[in-house]
Scaffold this active site. Structure first.
Site, PDB file in Angstrom:
ATOM      1  CB  CYS A 118     -19.896 -33.982 -41.920  1.00  0.00           C
ATOM      2  SG  CYS A 118     -20.792 -34.974 -43.122  1.00  0.00           S
ATOM      3  CB  CYS A 119     -15.751 -31.775 -44.519  1.00  0.00           C
ATOM      4  SG  CYS A 119     -16.867 -30.932 -45.653  1.00  0.00           S
ATOM      5  CB  CYS A 201     -22.312 -33.012 -50.116  1.00  0.00           C
ATOM      6  SG  CYS A 201     -20.823 -33.996 -49.976  1.00  0.00           S
ATOM      7  CB  CYS A 204     -23.030 -28.808 -47.834  1.00  0.00           C
ATOM      8  SG  CYS A 204     -23.178 -29.836 -46.361  1.00  0.00           S
ATOM      9  CB  CYS A 227     -13.862 -29.692 -48.435  1.00  0.00           C
ATOM     10  SG  CYS A 227     -14.853 -29.285 -49.829  1.00  0.00           S
TER      11      CYS A 227
HETATM   12 FE1  SF4 Z   1     -20.698 -33.688 -45.122  1.00  0.00          FE
HETATM   13 FE2  SF4 Z   1     -21.578 -31.467 -46.316  1.00  0.00          FE
HETATM   14 FE3  SF4 Z   1     -18.943 -31.947 -46.086  1.00  0.00          FE
HETATM   15 FE4  SF4 Z   1     -20.453 -33.372 -47.766  1.00  0.00          FE
HETATM   16  S1  SF4 Z   1     -19.984 -31.165 -47.894  1.00  0.00           S
HETATM   17  S2  SF4 Z   1     -18.906 -34.182 -46.405  1.00  0.00           S
HETATM   18  S3  SF4 Z   1     -22.386 -33.566 -46.551  1.00  0.00           S
HETATM   19  S4  SF4 Z   1     -20.428 -31.532 -44.416  1.00  0.00           S
END
Ligand code: SF4
Length: 231
Positions: A118-119, A201, A204, A227
């Protein structure tokens, strides 16, 4: 335009020459060497770095990774930055897919199952794509943020992204940082006073209890601590 190899040499020399530089000296060096060809990254936790940088160049570019998962307070802070520093140009770097499109392809809430992916999709790729348009970037990384950041230089060559990286406040202590916010009335994300000491985010980021490591609220309960932006 200067070739990449020349910028690498410049960064390697500056890493030694500016090892003890103040934030103002590092930022002046950045403007002197890059003019408009650099961008200042901000996660909109506060405007310390933007405040320092606009003293040297009021019309600078500010990079915000618009992941689609931010707290409303973070978006509000970004908008307040634009009001307080009207000369800055905020670049909202977005993922190729909206959150809805990502959900459709990977399943809902990818951050729960695979936060690294996701990151990668929502932060690393948009960051790289934006940085490819510049020769240098400026970050607010500090050595006290985390053990992984303990040796952060003021200026370095960013091998991963292929440009010069400047960390003007790398050497700042928490006292120095918080004192700057207090003494200069710097804009701060309201979540900080609510106990969120390292803001990313919304899904998280958790509150941090007094005395705990500020970054322990990021991906709480998972082994992930970064991240993938500054490693
Ligand atoms: Fe995705 Fe969490 Fe990374 Fe944001 S911090 S990009 S929601 S995994």
């Amino acid at each position: 335009m200067t070739a990449t190899a020349d910028y690498r040499t410049l960064a390697e020399r500056a890493e030694k020459e500016l090892a003890e530089a103040t934030a103002a000296e590092a930022l002046s060096w950045t403007v002197e060497h890059f003019g408009d060809d650099f961008i200042v990254a901000s996660n909109m936790q506060d405007a310390v770095l933007i405040d320092l940088a606009t003293q040297v160049k009021p019309d600078l570019n500010v990079l915000f990774l618009e992941t689609g998962y931010h707290f409303a307070e973070t978006i509000g802070t970004r908008d307040a930055v634009q009001t307080v520093y009207p000369g800055v140009r905020i670049v909202n770097a977005q993922a190729e897919q909206s959150v809805a499109e990502q959900d459709a392809e990977y399943g809902k809430n990818l951050f729960e199952r695979d936060p690294n992916q996701c990151c990668f999709l929502r932060k690393v790729v948009p960051l790289r794509s934006t940085l490819s348009q510049y020769s240098a970037w400026v970050t607010g990384v500090r050595r006290v943020d985390a053990p992984t950041r303990a040796n952060t230089p003021i200026v370095t060559w960013d091998e991963r992204n292929g440009l010069v990286k400047i960390n003007p406040i790398a050497a700042w202590s928490d006292d120095q940082f918080n004192g700057y916010i207090r003494d200069h009335g710097i804009l701060e994300n309201p979540l900080v006073s609510a106990g969120y000491l390292s803001i990313g985010c919304e899904p998280c980021t958790a509150k941090v209890e007094p005395g705990q490591d500020p970054r322990s609220g990021r991906w709480a309960g998972q082994s992930k601590t970064e991240c993938g932006l500054h490693g």
